[in-house]
Design an enzyme around this catalytic site. Structure first.
Site, PDB file in Angstrom:
ATOM      1  N   GLU A  78       0.830  -1.204   0.000  1.00  0.00           N
ATOM      2  CA  GLU A  78       0.000   0.000   0.000  1.00  0.00           C
ATOM      3  C   GLU A  78       0.863   1.253   0.000  1.00  0.00           C
ATOM      4  O   GLU A  78       0.529   2.265  -0.637  1.00  0.00           O
ATOM      5  CB  GLU A  78      -0.947  -0.003   1.198  1.00  0.00           C
ATOM      6  CG  GLU A  78      -2.007  -1.093   1.141  1.00  0.00           C
ATOM      7  CD  GLU A  78      -2.823  -1.061  -0.145  1.00  0.00           C
ATOM      8  OE1 GLU A  78      -3.265   0.043  -0.537  1.00  0.00           O
ATOM      9  OE2 GLU A  78      -3.002  -2.120  -0.756  1.00  0.00           O
TER      10      GLU A  78
ATOM     11  N   TRP B  96       1.951   1.581  -3.548  1.00  0.00           N
ATOM     12  CA  TRP B  96       0.904   2.140  -4.424  1.00  0.00           C
ATOM     13  C   TRP B  96       0.912   3.660  -4.324  1.00  0.00           C
ATOM     14  O   TRP B  96       0.783   4.369  -5.340  1.00  0.00           O
ATOM     15  CB  TRP B  96      -0.470   1.603  -4.025  1.00  0.00           C
ATOM     16  CG  TRP B  96      -0.844   0.315  -4.673  1.00  0.00           C
ATOM     17  CD1 TRP B  96      -0.882  -0.918  -4.091  1.00  0.00           C
ATOM     18  CD2 TRP B  96      -1.232   0.113  -6.040  1.00  0.00           C
ATOM     19  NE1 TRP B  96      -1.272  -1.864  -5.001  1.00  0.00           N
ATOM     20  CE2 TRP B  96      -1.502  -1.259  -6.213  1.00  0.00           C
ATOM     21  CE3 TRP B  96      -1.392   0.966  -7.121  1.00  0.00           C
ATOM     22  CZ2 TRP B  96      -1.922  -1.802  -7.426  1.00  0.00           C
ATOM     23  CZ3 TRP B  96      -1.815   0.436  -8.344  1.00  0.00           C
ATOM     24  CH2 TRP B  96      -2.066  -0.923  -8.482  1.00  0.00           C
TER      25      TRP B  96
ATOM     26  N   TRP C 220     -19.399   8.802 -21.891  1.00  0.00           N
ATOM     27  CA  TRP C 220     -19.907   8.941 -20.531  1.00  0.00           C
ATOM     28  C   TRP C 220     -21.326   9.509 -20.550  1.00  0.00           C
ATOM     29  O   TRP C 220     -21.660  10.354 -21.381  1.00  0.00           O
ATOM     30  CB  TRP C 220     -19.001   9.868 -19.724  1.00  0.00           C
ATOM     31  CG  TRP C 220     -17.566   9.436 -19.620  1.00  0.00           C
ATOM     32  CD1 TRP C 220     -16.488  10.070 -20.158  1.00  0.00           C
ATOM     33  CD2 TRP C 220     -17.052   8.287 -18.942  1.00  0.00           C
ATOM     34  NE1 TRP C 220     -15.331   9.394 -19.868  1.00  0.00           N
ATOM     35  CE2 TRP C 220     -15.647   8.286 -19.117  1.00  0.00           C
ATOM     36  CE3 TRP C 220     -17.644   7.246 -18.209  1.00  0.00           C
ATOM     37  CZ2 TRP C 220     -14.826   7.301 -18.577  1.00  0.00           C
ATOM     38  CZ3 TRP C 220     -16.824   6.263 -17.675  1.00  0.00           C
ATOM     39  CH2 TRP C 220     -15.440   6.296 -17.857  1.00  0.00           C
TER      40      TRP C 220
ATOM     41  N   ASN D 130     -10.541   1.628   2.082  1.00  0.00           N
ATOM     42  CA  ASN D 130      -9.948   1.511   0.748  1.00  0.00           C
ATOM     43  C   ASN D 130     -10.699   0.530  -0.143  1.00  0.00           C
ATOM     44  O   ASN D 130     -10.906   0.785  -1.336  1.00  0.00           O
ATOM     45  CB  ASN D 130      -8.482   1.093   0.850  1.00  0.00           C
ATOM     46  CG  ASN D 130      -7.789   1.111  -0.506  1.00  0.00           C
ATOM     47  OD1 ASN D 130      -7.725   2.142  -1.153  1.00  0.00           O
ATOM     48  ND2 ASN D 130      -7.290  -0.028  -0.946  1.00  0.00           N
TER      49      ASN D 130
ATOM     50  N   TRP E  49     -15.532   9.391 -14.563  1.00  0.00           N
ATOM     51  CA  TRP E  49     -14.797   9.222 -13.316  1.00  0.00           C
ATOM     52  C   TRP E  49     -14.358  10.542 -12.705  1.00  0.00           C
ATOM     53  O   TRP E  49     -14.156  10.644 -11.492  1.00  0.00           O
ATOM     54  CB  TRP E  49     -13.570   8.336 -13.547  1.00  0.00           C
ATOM     55  CG  TRP E  49     -12.618   8.861 -14.600  1.00  0.00           C
ATOM     56  CD1 TRP E  49     -12.648   8.597 -15.931  1.00  0.00           C
ATOM     57  CD2 TRP E  49     -11.513   9.758 -14.400  1.00  0.00           C
ATOM     58  NE1 TRP E  49     -11.633   9.270 -16.587  1.00  0.00           N
ATOM     59  CE2 TRP E  49     -10.923   9.984 -15.668  1.00  0.00           C
ATOM     60  CE3 TRP E  49     -10.963  10.381 -13.290  1.00  0.00           C
ATOM     61  CZ2 TRP E  49      -9.812  10.804 -15.845  1.00  0.00           C
ATOM     62  CZ3 TRP E  49      -9.854  11.209 -13.455  1.00  0.00           C
ATOM     63  CH2 TRP E  49      -9.296  11.412 -14.722  1.00  0.00           C
TER      64      TRP E  49
ATOM     65  N   TRP F 180      -8.945   6.459  -8.920  1.00  0.00           N
ATOM     66  CA  TRP F 180     -10.128   6.604  -9.775  1.00  0.00           C
ATOM     67  C   TRP F 180      -9.858   6.112 -11.188  1.00  0.00           C
ATOM     68  O   TRP F 180     -10.692   5.426 -11.794  1.00  0.00           O
ATOM     69  CB  TRP F 180     -10.592   8.063  -9.775  1.00  0.00           C
ATOM     70  CG  TRP F 180     -11.580   8.303  -8.681  1.00  0.00           C
ATOM     71  CD1 TRP F 180     -11.345   8.800  -7.436  1.00  0.00           C
ATOM     72  CD2 TRP F 180     -12.973   7.984  -8.728  1.00  0.00           C
ATOM     73  NE1 TRP F 180     -12.504   8.817  -6.698  1.00  0.00           N
ATOM     74  CE2 TRP F 180     -13.524   8.331  -7.466  1.00  0.00           C
ATOM     75  CE3 TRP F 180     -13.814   7.457  -9.698  1.00  0.00           C
ATOM     76  CZ2 TRP F 180     -14.869   8.151  -7.158  1.00  0.00           C
ATOM     77  CZ3 TRP F 180     -15.160   7.280  -9.399  1.00  0.00           C
ATOM     78  CH2 TRP F 180     -15.676   7.626  -8.141  1.00  0.00           C
TER      79      TRP F 180
END
Length: 468
Positions: free
Chosen positions: A275, A278, A307, A342, A360, A383
């Site tokens: 993590e 990331w 979208w 998360n 998004w 995202w």
């Protein structure tokens, strides 16, 4: 030979690279710029601004104990920063300004403009690596580019860290007092509402609080992290992200806390270390692909996705009124606490971007409006990963089913009951998808049919691939 440390997202005195370098070079002053208009442009949440001010107030005491005056100045936008810095350096006879690097495109442009203005006045700007374990330009693929897949990035990080581990800096030695009076940190800023005390109590400010939380996690919960982290009703995560985002903790401090338990390659520690990586990865993406700082997709071909313009569905998602209990509980957790588990960030992001096929960027902005740990790189990266416009190695057909996620990761409905008390009387089976007479009055029916919405999303991505 006076030095100035310009504080930004590095609100600590321990293991602060720029502060240590400045105080090692000469008598040091500290500066923090309040930039309310810029923060609004960046969608910073009121609770994030409040957390920043509370940590800044705690930091002022730590700096005072080192003999470092903290100067507070206001520039509504960063366009005003070069003139203010050059004027302040002239007034205080500063010869060098120290900063810890930041990686967003606006931050990079700001620092470049400040550096040019300072150089014109004969003042140096010295940059330091602080937010990251490894500098963005130090990790490259075989072709010389920046990594776009986490697995490859992770392997490169492990190899580099095994060869050369960044050390944790200590507390600088106190300096003799300077004849400079510091400024008080404001308790609030206009335009940013003070969050309720219930939210503030969840996130105590200051290095001592952050170190205490880190220690408690490593000592008591790290061993079970890999198993417990996906269950939102359990206290399985570290909840250190706000402190990392504000720079109250450094990634080096977190890394070494894990190493003191025996190393980050152990199964019980590697999941949490991943993590941290990331977080590192998304900042490297930000540095290597500036367009993601400007509302652009990492995978440029996905800009052509059709979208949907569905404001009512977007509003239902934002307020936790979708009719899918796990989605709604997660969104209400965000509104009440400034934070979201998360696992649930991924579930709600995929629901918006794929089941609802809503851009998004609407979700990214809503999160930043409410997250106390709002971080451009991590939020944007997460995202885009969920929307299949970013770094996900799996093609577009990765799509979490919110009902399956609910039954798997909240099997007894404890998390749902906490945030949706109107569903508390339902049994452990029905609480995940209350239907018909079981749905309490006032709780909405599902706003979308999951199978057909999945097919709609897959069709949109398939059509995009055919056109490409």
């Amino acid at each position: 030979m006076r030095q100035l440390i310009w504080l930004r997202s590095d609100l600590r005195v321990r293991d602060n690279r720029a502060l240590g370098a400045a105080m090692g070079a000469g008598p040091t002053l500290a500066l923090y710029l309040l930039s309310p208009a810029q923060w609004r442009t960046h969608d910073d949440a009121p609770c994030k601004v409040d957390f920043r001010l509370r940590n800044l107030a705690e930091l002022s005491h730590g700096l005072a104990s080192l003999g470092v005056p903290l100067l507070i100045r206001r520039v509504d936008t960063w366009d005003e920063a070069p003139a203010l810095l050059t004027r302040l350096c002239h007034e205080q006879n500063i010869v060098r300004v120290h900063v810890n690097d930041e990686y967003g495109v606006h931050e990079s442009r700001r620092d470049a403009a400040v550096e040019r203005a300072l150089q014109a006045q004969g003042v140096g700007l010295q940059r330091h690596l602080d937010q990251l374990l490894l500098a963005p330009d130090s990790l490259r693929t075989r072709s010389g580019g920046s990594f776009r897949l986490f697995a490859q990035f992770r392997r490169a990080c492990h190899w580099r860290l095994a060869v050369s581990l960044p050390a944790v800096g200590g507390l600088p030695m106190a300096q003799p007092p300077l004849n400079v009076v510091g400024n008080a940190v404001p308790a609030a800023l206009e335009g940013f509402a003070t969050p309720p005390e219930s939210l503030r109590r969840l996130w105590p400010a200051g290095e001592i609080a952050a170190q205490r939380r880190l220690h408690e996690f490593v000592e008591n919960r790290l061993a079970a992290y890999a198993e417990a982290r996906d269950f939102p009703a359990e206290p399985g995560t570290s909840r250190l992200s706000p402190y990392l985002a504000a720079g109250v903790l450094s990634p080096r401090q977190c890394l070494h806390a894990v190493l003191r338990t025996g190393g980050f390659d152990r199964p019980e520690a590697s999941a949490w270390f991943d993590e941290l990586l990331w977080r590192e990865f998304y900042k490297h993406i930000l540095a290597g692909h500036p367009r993601v700082s400007m509302g652009r997709a990492l995978r440029t071909e996905t800009e052509a996705l059709p979208w949907r313009d569905a404001p009512q569905e977007l509003a239902a998602w934002q307020q936790g009124r979708t009719g899918f209990p796990l989605i709604d509980a997660a969104m209400r957790q965000l509104l009440a606490t400034g934070w979201m588990h998360n696992r649930l960030r991924m579930v709600v992001a995929m629901f918006l971007s794929k089941n609802l096929l809503i851009d998004w960027r609407h979700g990214e902005r809503w999160f930043m409006h409410h997250l106390i740990d709002g971080d451009l790189a991590a939020n944007n990266g997460g995202w885009q990963w969920c929307a299949s416009t970013g770094t996900d190695a799996v093609p577009y057909f990765r799509l979490f089913n919110p009902l399956a996620q609910s039954r798997r990761f909240d099997p007894e409905g404890r998390f749902i009951r906490q945030w949706l008390p109107e569903l508390a009387s339902l049994d452990n089976r029905d609480i995940h998808a209350p239907a018909g007479a079981l749905r309490p009055a006032g709780y909405p029916p599902p706003i979308v049919d999951l199978p057909s919405s999945r097919e709609r999303a897959l069709a949109a991505f398939k059509a995009l691939r055919r056109r490409g």
